[in-house]
Design an enzyme around this catalytic site. Structure first.
Site, PDB file in Angstrom:
ATOM      1  N   CYS A 114       0.864  -1.222  -0.143  1.00 55.06           N
ATOM      2  CA  CYS A 114       0.119   0.053   0.068  1.00 55.06           C
ATOM      3  C   CYS A 114       1.122   1.338  -0.113  1.00 55.06           C
ATOM      4  CB  CYS A 114      -0.880  -0.029   1.230  1.00 55.06           C
ATOM      5  SG  CYS A 114       0.199   0.070   2.609  1.00 55.06           S
ATOM      6  N   CYS A 206       2.368   5.778   9.300  1.00 54.49           N
ATOM      7  CA  CYS A 206       1.402   6.051   8.211  1.00 54.49           C
ATOM      8  C   CYS A 206       0.318   7.181   8.490  1.00 54.49           C
ATOM      9  CB  CYS A 206       0.561   4.693   7.857  1.00 54.49           C
ATOM     10  SG  CYS A 206      -0.664   4.957   6.476  1.00 54.49           S
ATOM     11  N   HIS A 234      -1.423  -5.371  19.777  1.00 57.51           N
ATOM     12  CA  HIS A 234      -0.634  -4.988  18.723  1.00 57.51           C
ATOM     13  C   HIS A 234      -0.117  -3.649  18.593  1.00 57.51           C
ATOM     14  CE1 HIS A 234      -0.496  -3.795  14.081  1.00 57.51           C
ATOM     15  NE2 HIS A 234      -0.744  -5.024  13.815  1.00 57.51           N
ATOM     16  N   GLU A 236       0.276  -1.102  16.671  1.00 57.74           N
ATOM     17  CA  GLU A 236      -0.679   0.225  16.208  1.00 57.74           C
ATOM     18  C   GLU A 236      -1.569   0.402  17.159  1.00 57.74           C
ATOM     19  OE1 GLU A 236      -2.598  -0.107  12.309  1.00 57.74           O
ATOM     20  OE2 GLU A 236      -4.158   1.226  13.157  1.00 57.74           O
ATOM     21  N   SER A 370       1.258 -10.026  10.230  1.00 57.52           N
ATOM     22  CA  SER A 370       0.589  -8.920   9.462  1.00 57.52           C
ATOM     23  C   SER A 370      -0.962  -9.160   9.649  1.00 57.52           C
ATOM     24  CB  SER A 370       1.061  -9.002   8.073  1.00 57.52           C
ATOM     25  OG  SER A 370       0.029  -8.319   7.320  1.00 57.52           O
ATOM     26  N   ASN A 372      -3.371  -7.520   8.639  1.00 58.92           N
ATOM     27  CA  ASN A 372      -4.388  -7.208   7.178  1.00 58.92           C
ATOM     28  C   ASN A 372      -4.048  -8.395   6.551  1.00 58.92           C
ATOM     29  OD1 ASN A 372      -2.549  -6.471   4.636  1.00 58.92           O
ATOM     30  ND2 ASN A 372      -1.529  -5.695   6.338  1.00 58.92           N
TER      31      ASN A 372
HETATM   32  S1  SF4 Z   1      -2.951   2.004   7.623  1.00 57.56           S
HETATM   33 FE1  SF4 Z   1      -1.352   0.282   7.184  1.00 57.56          FE
HETATM   34  S2  SF4 Z   1      -2.419  -0.652   5.428  1.00 57.56           S
HETATM   35 FE2  SF4 Z   1      -3.363   1.332   5.538  1.00 57.56          FE
HETATM   36  S3  SF4 Z   1      -2.294   2.530   3.850  1.00 57.56           S
HETATM   37 FE3  SF4 Z   1      -1.358   2.869   6.132  1.00 57.56          FE
HETATM   38  S4  SF4 Z   1       0.431   1.431   6.354  1.00 57.56           S
HETATM   39 FE4  SF4 Z   1      -1.127   0.645   4.620  1.00 57.56          FE
END
Ligand code: SF4
Length: 458
Positions: A114, A206, A234, A236, A370, A372
């Site tokens: 991504c 991100c 996790h 995140e 991962s 996702n």
């Molecule tokens: S949140 Fe994660 S999956 Fe979504 S664009 Fe950002 S890095 Fe990619």
């Protein structure tokens, strides 16, 4: 294919202040600033201070979010060499279908790297080039992909040691070093710690992740507890909860139902707290903190489940407070990132046409950690289609076995091709942190397996 430039627009995020001087610590989700007994006004003042503090950190000359132009071209070319794949490019230009060596491959329409991951890798690689004489550290895996993390090690980026009790050992980080924050962010406590040390911070978080941080900030400002659809351990979610004051994490619809049921009917508070003991903010009281809630999520969760959880809380608050008042008790912003959504939609489409296309199985490629990628596996498995999640091509054995991660998280080895005499028909997709080269390597293993079998029959 050119890889994404690292120059991007960032969302503002909330922050907090702490005098944190240890070298081994847990990236705690416990709020270290806000006391449970503060008035709404006091809490609001503290929030303003937290936000200002975070903005101050981001404005520092030692805080880098936009990469390093002078090395960008070389890094883009390096990434292209490492990650691109002639086989995947060929699939893209042939309507996502290919026949080779007795194997027919359908590639999902959206798959692989991504934008956020490409950007994160570019920033990290640029940092390694820009600071050739400095010691570089990263607080966690940059992304959940083994090859990318190995590439960073080859560039002398040190992974900060995780200790057995879940803490991290920051003793190796010295003044003048460079610290890279990964794509899914770092907890506020970690950022604050590095801000107080004389180090360069390269923030590759991100922007979709910081969008979630903005969402939980909005919840707090409106007096809502954040219900986070995510796995509390996790990385995140650990980062997201560090920006919350009051929160509860629910990992799936079943846990959301437990929370909704408590909102409506109350119940055994001790049992409730025991179940969620690791998934709530310090001082969490379900009788107090579930009166008004807002939904947020880990960006990589299963989109349909997040939506179902949202509807559940909406209905719950309507039942409890009536249709007009319920709006004060529930708030929702869509924080599922586009990349996650598009990859899930694409595998849904593949599953819908699996029977028509005669798919024998679907291969899902991505790091075993991962999130996702794990959700991409659930879609075919729940539809009753054979599907395998592998993290690298070596999982496919020359003896027609495949070592894969099940939806329950077990790593098992099973037979791959059930009937080697017929044409193999397969689907393939990959997670947002998986380079095309990993897809190519995995497909090449299967082409070789089938070709060798067919030749042995001649
Ligand atoms: S949140 Fe994660 S999956 Fe979504 S664009 Fe950002 S890095 Fe990619």
């Amino acid at each position: 294919m050119r890889f994404a430039s690292s120059a991007v627009v960032f969302m503002a995020v909330a922050s907090t202040v702490t005098a944190f001087q240890q070298t081994a610590f847990k990236p705690s989700r416990i709020s270290i600033v806000v006391q449970q007994s503060t008035s709404a006004t006091e809490a609001e003042e503290k929030r303003a201070t937290k936000k200002e503090e975070r903005l101050r950190m981001m404005k520092s000359d030692r805080f880098h979010r936009r990469g390093f132009k002078e090395v960008r071209e070389g890094v883009e070319s390096n990434m292209e060499d490492q990650f691109q794949s002639p086989i995947v490019n060929s699939l893209r230009t042939s309507n996502f279908v290919m026949d080779r060596d007795g194997v027919k491959v359908y590639l999902a329409k959206d798959f692989g790297f991504c934008w956020g991951v490409e950007r994160s890798i570019a920033l990290a690689y640029e940092a390694a080039e820009h600071f050739p004489d400095r010691k570089l550290h990263i607080t966690n895996e940059l992304i959940h992909n083994p090859e990318v993390n190995e590439n960073l090690k080859a560039k002398n980026v040190q992974f900060i040691e995780k200790l057995g009790d879940g803490t991290k050992n920051f003793a190796s980080v010295q003044d003048g070093d460079v610290v890279i924050l990964p794509a899914f962010g770092a907890s506020f406590e970690e950022m604050d710690y590095f801000d107080k040390k004389n180090v360069e911070i390269v923030d590759t978080t991100c922007p979709w992740v910081s969008k979630v941080w903005n969402t939980v900030d909005k919840h707090q400002k409106q007096g809502l507890t954040s219900v986070i659809h995510g796995k509390y351990a996790h990385e995140e979610t650990v980062a997201t909860t560090s920006f919350c004051e009051d929160f509860i994490c629910v990992k799936n619809f079943k846990e959301a139902e437990m929370v909704a049921n408590y909102i409506l009917n109350g119940g055994d508070k001790d049992a409730f707290m025991k179940h969620f003991e690791n998934a709530v903010s310090e001082g969490f009281d379900p009788d107090k903190h579930l009166e008004k809630v807002g939904l947020a999520n880990q960006t990589t969760m299963y989109k349909k489940e997040t939506r179902a959880i949202g509807q559940l809380f909406q209905k719950t608050m309507m039942k409890k407070f009536g249709p007009v008042k319920s709006k004060e008790h529930y708030m929702e912003f869509d924080t599922i990132c586009d990349a996650t959504q598009e990859r899930q939609d694409a595998i849904h489409d593949m599953v819908e046409s699996a029977q028509k296309d005669g798919l024998d199985f679907i291969l899902v490629i991505g790091g075993w950690d991962s999130s996702n990628t794990a959700h991409l596996l659930e879609i075919p498995v729940h539809a009753g289609i054979r599907a395998f999640h592998i993290n690298r091509a070596e999982c496919i054995g020359a003896d027609n076995t495949i070592t894969h991660r099940t939806v329950d998280g077990e790593i098992v080895t099973t037979q791959l091709l059930e009937d080697m005499d017929k044409e193999v028909v397969m689907g393939v997709t990959s997670g947002a942190s998986t380079p095309d080269a990993a897809v190519q390597d995995s497909l090449s293993q299967i082409f070789l397996l089938k070709k060798m079998y067919d030749e042995s029959k001649k």
